[in-house]
Motif scaffolding. Sequence first.
Motif, short mmCIF file in Angstrom:
data_model
loop_
_atom_site.label_atom_id
_atom_site.label_comp_id
_atom_site.label_asym_id
_atom_site.label_seq_id
_atom_site.Cartn_x
_atom_site.Cartn_y
_atom_site.Cartn_z
N ASP A 41 19.70 20.14 8.19
CA ASP A 41 19.22 20.35 6.82
C ASP A 41 19.03 19.02 6.10
N GLU A 42 19.90 18.05 6.36
CA GLU A 42 19.75 16.73 5.75
C GLU A 42 18.50 16.03 6.26
N VAL A 43 18.20 16.18 7.55
CA VAL A 43 16.96 15.62 8.09
C VAL A 43 15.76 16.20 7.34
N ALA A 44 15.78 17.51 7.14
CA ALA A 44 14.67 18.17 6.45
C ALA A 44 14.56 17.69 5.00
N ARG A 45 15.68 17.52 4.33
CA ARG A 45 15.65 17.03 2.95
C ARG A 45 15.04 15.62 2.89
N GLY A 46 15.32 14.81 3.90
CA GLY A 46 14.76 13.48 3.93
C GLY A 46 13.24 13.49 4.05
N VAL A 47 12.70 14.40 4.85
CA VAL A 47 11.25 14.51 4.98
C VAL A 47 10.63 14.93 3.66
N LEU A 48 11.26 15.88 2.99
CA LEU A 48 10.74 16.34 1.70
C LEU A 48 10.76 15.22 0.66
N ARG A 49 11.87 14.47 0.64
CA ARG A 49 11.96 13.36 -0.32
C ARG A 49 10.87 12.33 -0.08
N GLU A 50 10.67 11.98 1.17
CA GLU A 50 9.68 10.95 1.51
C GLU A 50 8.27 11.40 1.12
N ALA A 51 8.02 12.71 1.21
CA ALA A 51 6.70 13.23 0.90
C ALA A 51 6.53 13.54 -0.59
N GLY A 52 7.61 13.43 -1.37
CA GLY A 52 7.55 13.80 -2.78
C GLY A 52 7.39 15.29 -2.98
#
Length: 255
Positions: A41-52
């Motif tokens: 889930d943390e990996v997924a949150r990181g992708v979302l953050r990077e993409a805005g």
Amino acid sequence: MVQLKTHTHIEAMRASGRVVAQLLAAVRDAAAVGVSLLELDEVARGVLREAGAGSPFLNYRPHFAPTPFPGVICASVNDAIVHGIPNGLRLRDGDLVSIDAGATLDGWAGDSAISFTVGTARPADTRLVETAFAALDAGIAAAVVGNRIGDIAHAIGTVCRTAGYGIPEGFGGHGIGRSMHEDPGVPNEGRPGRGMPLRHGMVLAIEPMLIGGGGDGYHPDRDGWTLRTDDGSRAAHAEHTVAITDAGPRILTAL
């Protein structure tokens, strides 16, 4: 009410769908023996953050849910069909994992799901996952202007039943756009030629869910979210967000 999307809307949804595809690819790459669902889930949150981008899953609370959903992915393992809450469970060799995820970008949503084995795959699980994606492909192929919702449902159900798998009644695909869940519903089994006509500009999340043991029974886990097979058999889930256009179906959540 079904909201038809313009070309501009579909292009915007393609952008959110691309984020979902990148998220799922990153989570699958990170999934390994010993890794926890919370870490995925943390990996997924990181992708979302990077993409805005935001998550339509986080804090989502439909009528059946006792609590808001706490993650940005649904992580369902082995006998869990869908809606698994990411927790401290650490993956083991041979686990069958289904990851469902979404993204919101500039006000538009995307939704997709994949299933895969961590480590050494059982042949039965490989067949189950392959059939889930074959059912998804069949549903997408039926998502053409002039067909009806029942044609998508029939295509999915035929692949699943022919292979001997169960289908959890009451759960299936849906319209998607400004919100993650919009009209119309898209069942995973049905009669061809029935239901709402498919029109240019409709966008659907098509998502077969298969129960490996062949029965259709399922029940909610104690967390009130996770749905598990009644017979304890394994399950698989595959999903894409698809735009119906005069030129044919367009997958918006492909890489």
